[in-house]
Design an enzyme around this catalytic site. Structure first.
Site, PDB file in Angstrom:
ATOM      1  N   TYR A  90       5.717 -14.054  20.514  1.00 44.90           N
ATOM      2  CA  TYR A  90       4.884 -14.730  21.510  1.00 44.90           C
ATOM      3  C   TYR A  90       5.138 -16.243  21.424  1.00 44.90           C
ATOM      4  CZ  TYR A  90       0.688 -16.160  24.019  1.00 44.90           C
ATOM      5  OH  TYR A  90      -0.168 -16.738  24.916  1.00 44.90           O
ATOM      6  N   THR A 121       3.576 -18.863  20.802  1.00 46.19           N
ATOM      7  CA  THR A 121       3.047 -19.707  19.720  1.00 46.19           C
ATOM      8  C   THR A 121       3.599 -19.327  18.344  1.00 46.19           C
ATOM      9  OG1 THR A 121       1.222 -18.174  19.364  1.00 46.19           O
ATOM     10  CG2 THR A 121       0.831 -19.989  20.913  1.00 46.19           C
ATOM     11  N   LYS A 122       4.302 -18.232  18.243  1.00 44.79           N
ATOM     12  CA  LYS A 122       4.645 -17.693  16.924  1.00 44.79           C
ATOM     13  C   LYS A 122       5.864 -18.387  16.307  1.00 44.79           C
ATOM     14  CE  LYS A 122       1.071 -15.184  17.041  1.00 44.79           C
ATOM     15  NZ  LYS A 122       0.790 -13.838  17.512  1.00 44.79           N
ATOM     16  N   ASN A 123       6.219 -17.994  15.084  1.00 41.81           N
ATOM     17  CA  ASN A 123       7.213 -18.776  14.328  1.00 41.81           C
ATOM     18  C   ASN A 123       8.591 -18.823  14.972  1.00 41.81           C
ATOM     19  OD1 ASN A 123       4.999 -18.786  12.649  1.00 41.81           O
ATOM     20  ND2 ASN A 123       6.238 -18.890  10.811  1.00 41.81           N
TER      21      ASN A 123
END
Ligand code: PLP
Length: 386
Positions: A182, A184-186
């Site tokens: 997603y 926002t993920k790393n």
């Protein structure tokens, strides 16, 4: 001095390589699931060191397919943490199983492994540990309990790409592990996810289930190697990734360690600046783990300061610092209260952390000056409300 422009709580780190690869994909004959998706899976599998990696449309889809493939069904119980995102609980409910929450510990905010056994019943089939913020759960204890009681371990590693537990990568430990890409993920592919597993039969099942339950290599049916003929062998889902997403993922994955290191550097700036401020509780990192630092969860010691968490967030916003809260515990949401009878007070540690938590910006695009702006904004509010 107040920061001039708004510092968002999250921001993706996309380079020219990703942009070029997406354009190449768009100009090719293949934009849905195809060769780039397979390449991304292979690179991911190598990076994690698991036997299999199956791409999916989201981490949520990965968790859901894991439950389906492991035959979690009506009447079963699945143990997990209340301190997580909607996805972790909802997928259990999709299978008509019951999410049984076990409170978190107040150090890592992960599921308290000492409390798990008390919640095991004849109906318990699996445990879903969530590596909150990117700090791995106590996996030795969880795997031992799972072995003793014959339970599956389905890891929610939405925060934990690049994390390690006792020298082993997250993604190599449980029956399956689901990662999120997603925004926002790393690492990100806009939307997307990956399931890793060492179990061949589970990998095969997930591969079939992610594309309508159609027999092997359904995606190839429109290629020169493929055939128009197919058979539906399971009632599957439409949970596949696309080559457009994989085009981004291939290049994001190359930078995963650089990006993790940068997150760690920002965490260090925060830790160094905040550790001696008695009104703040900083996140701890256990010695035996490598932290992925998806989040920097700062806690306000609300007994020592005349401002609550919500007001603190508003004050940060006035100084152009964007933040977020992870998480509103699942048992406090209307659906979970109504359906399973959960109520306020059921999981005191999760509630205690929730009432104090602020997720500060932590992402590779941030400069040291950005991090110092956050530090100064936090310190200013503390001095005003001492
Ligand atoms: C983001 C997140 C998910 C869901 O990931 P998607 O890829 O958006 O489906 C699941 N669990 C946790 C803990 C998350 O933070």
């Amino acid at each position: 001095m107040i920061r001039k422009n708004f510092l968002p709580p999250f921001s993706p780190y996309i380079g020219e390589e990703e942009i070029k690869e997406v354009i190449d994909t768009l100009k090719s004959d293949w934009i849905a699931m195809g060769p780039k998706t397979l390449k991304f899976e292979e690179l991911f599998r190598e990076y994690i060191g698991s036997k299999f990696a199956i791409s999916v449309s989201s981490c949520t889809a990965g968790l859901h397919l894991s439950l389906v493939a492991l035959n979690i069904k009506d009447g079963d119980e699945v143990i997990t943490t209340p301190y997580t995102f909607a996805a972790t609980g909802n997928v259990i409910v999709h299978q008509r199983a019951k999410p049984v929450f076990v409170d978190i510990d107040k150090e890592t905010y992960n599921i308290n492994v000492e409390e798990i056994e008390k919640s095991i019943t004849d109906k318990t089939k699996a445990i879903i540990p969530v590596h909150y913020a990117g700090h791995p759960c106590e996996m030795d204890e969880i795997l031992k309990i799972a072995k003793d009681y014959d339970l599956y371990v389905i890891e929610d590693a939405a925060h934990a790409l690049g994390a390690e537990y006792k020298g082993k990568k997250i993604g190599t430990l449980g029956d399956t592990t689901s990662f999120s890409f997603y925004a926002t993920k790393n690492i990100t592919t806009g939307e997307g996810g990956m399931v890793t597993t060492d179990r061949e039969e589970i990998a095969e099942k997930i591969k079939i289930l992610r594309l309508h339950g159609i027999s092997r290599d359904a995606w190839k049916r429109y290629s020169s190697e493929g055939s128009w003929y197919y058979e539906i062998i399971e009632c599957g889902y439409k949970y596949n990734m696309t080559d457009i997403q994989a085009a981004i993922g291939i290049h994001q994955l190359k930078k995963v360690e650089i990006m993790r290191k940068r997150r760690e550097e920002i965490a260090k700036i925060y830790n160094d600046e905040f550790e001696n401020i008695s009104e703040l509780i900083i996140p701890i990192t256990k010695k035996h783990v490598k932290h992925a630092w998806h989040l920097y969860p700062l806690l306000l010691d609300t007994d020592k300061i005349r401002i609550n968490r919500n007001k603190f967030i508003e004050e940060l916003k006035k100084q152009n610092i964007g933040t977020s809260v992870h998480f509103i515990p699942l048992h406090l949401h209307p659906f979970y209260k109504r359906t399973f009878g959960y109520k306020k007070g059921d999981f005191p540690n999760a509630e205690w952390v929730y009432e104090r938590e602020i997720s500060l910006p932590i992402y590779p695009k941030m400069t040291d000056d950005d991090a110092i702006d956050v530090v100064n904004a936090v310190k200013k509010i503390i001095s005003e409300y001492k």
